[in-house]
Design an enzyme around this catalytic site. Structure first.
Site, PDB file in Angstrom:
ATOM      1  N   SER A  59       0.844  -1.207   0.000  1.00  0.00           N
ATOM      2  CA  SER A  59       0.000   0.000   0.000  1.00  0.00           C
ATOM      3  C   SER A  59       0.870   1.245   0.000  1.00  0.00           C
ATOM      4  CB  SER A  59      -0.917   0.017   1.230  1.00  0.00           C
ATOM      5  OG  SER A  59      -0.179   0.378   2.392  1.00  0.00           O
ATOM      6  N   SER A  76       0.895   3.684   2.245  1.00  0.00           N
ATOM      7  CA  SER A  76       0.892   4.344   3.548  1.00  0.00           C
ATOM      8  C   SER A  76       2.258   4.872   3.969  1.00  0.00           C
ATOM      9  CB  SER A  76       0.365   3.391   4.621  1.00  0.00           C
ATOM     10  OG  SER A  76       1.275   2.340   4.856  1.00  0.00           O
ATOM     11  N   LYS A 108       5.276   0.454   9.494  1.00  0.00           N
ATOM     12  CA  LYS A 108       5.095   1.868   9.834  1.00  0.00           C
ATOM     13  C   LYS A 108       6.375   2.372  10.494  1.00  0.00           C
ATOM     14  CE  LYS A 108       0.638   1.547   8.812  1.00  0.00           C
ATOM     15  NZ  LYS A 108       0.070   2.133   7.581  1.00  0.00           N
ATOM     16  N   SER A 137      -2.996   6.594   5.913  1.00  0.00           N
ATOM     17  CA  SER A 137      -2.325   5.539   6.662  1.00  0.00           C
ATOM     18  C   SER A 137      -3.192   5.091   7.828  1.00  0.00           C
ATOM     19  CB  SER A 137      -0.972   6.036   7.192  1.00  0.00           C
ATOM     20  OG  SER A 137      -0.385   5.078   8.058  1.00  0.00           O
TER      21      SER A 137
END
Length: 250
Positions: free
Chosen positions: A43, A45, A106, A197
């Protein structure tokens, strides 16, 4: 040579091949469990730091080992062994607390005991604003390409770690939040693409230390255009050679 001799040689050669295959599989398992594991970015994010189609290695030994370090996550033990705490600013892979079958990637923003809040697009750690300056623009590709460039901001955390973030919208739900108090043994994670996100500001919540898989290290392969690495005929136009062997922590 008799038929019996030929049969013995064939049988012996087959057994040797099986042993080599088993040894190779065991070596790969050891490397994947204790040293490095490959991950792909599914993705946007973490744009612009990491892009969809980036393939990277994650260092399994950086934070020690938990049950999630082992394939299929058998419940062999709790907590971590040979543990080392993640540092603020690390880009890390972890298991989603609400569904440990799912891997997320992350950046570590909040450490245990920190107070984290977003106010008018600005990140605050323990009531102190994190320095933020615009350094350029970024044009997303593929499914994230809206035809417009996105402002890029550089943040510098209290420990000196510096990285870039995207600001898709000045008034997104994540730009103004309540204050989060990070519990002991947990971490507050955020994506660099702040307005797109799912992270600790929302459904991810605080991430226990046990859920960490490892620290992202280096991008070893990258392909754009929503292409698969197996689509070799797309390599001439879609390979992003400039991203090969770049740090995944930028």
């Amino acid at each position: 040579m008799r038929v019996a001799d030929t049969t013995k040689q064939t049988s012996g050669g087959l057994w040797e091949n099986v042993k080599v295959l088993v040894q190779a599989l065991l070596l790969a398992l050891v490397i994947r469990t204790l040293l490095f594991q490959p991950f792909s970015i599914p993705s946007g994010s973490m744009m612009e730091t990491l892009l969809v189609g980036d393939y990277l290695f994650v260092s399994k030994y950086s934070y020690g080992y938990s049950k999630y370090s082992v394939p299929f996550s058998p419940n062999l033990f709790s907590g971590r062994i040979f543990g080392s705490a993640p540092e603020r600013g690390d880009v890390a892979v972890f298991r989603l607390p609400s569904d440990p079958r799912v891997d997320y990637i992350k950046r570590v923003i909040g450490l245990p005991g920190d107070r984290i809040q977003m106010r008018d697009d600005v990140l605050y750690i323990n009531d102190v604003a994190v320095p933020r300056e615009q350094v350029g623009n970024f044009k997303p590709e593929g499914q994230y390409d809206t035809g417009a460039e996105v402002p890029v901001f550089r943040e510098t955390l209290p420990n000196g770690v510096s990285y870039t973030t995207l600001d898709l919208s000045p008034n997104s739900p994540g730009d103004n939040t309540r204050e989060f108090l990070v519990p002991e043994g947990h971490y507050f994670m955020m994506g660099d693409n702040r307005d797109n996100s799912a992270d600790s500001r929302f459904t991810v919540g605080y991430v226990p230390l046990e859920n960490f898989i490892g620290r992202a290290t280096i991008v070893f392969f990258s392909i754009g255009g929503d292409a698969s690495p197996l689509e070799l005929w797309k390599w001439p136009t879609e390979l992003r050679l400039d991203r090969f062997f770049k740090s995944a922590q930028r």
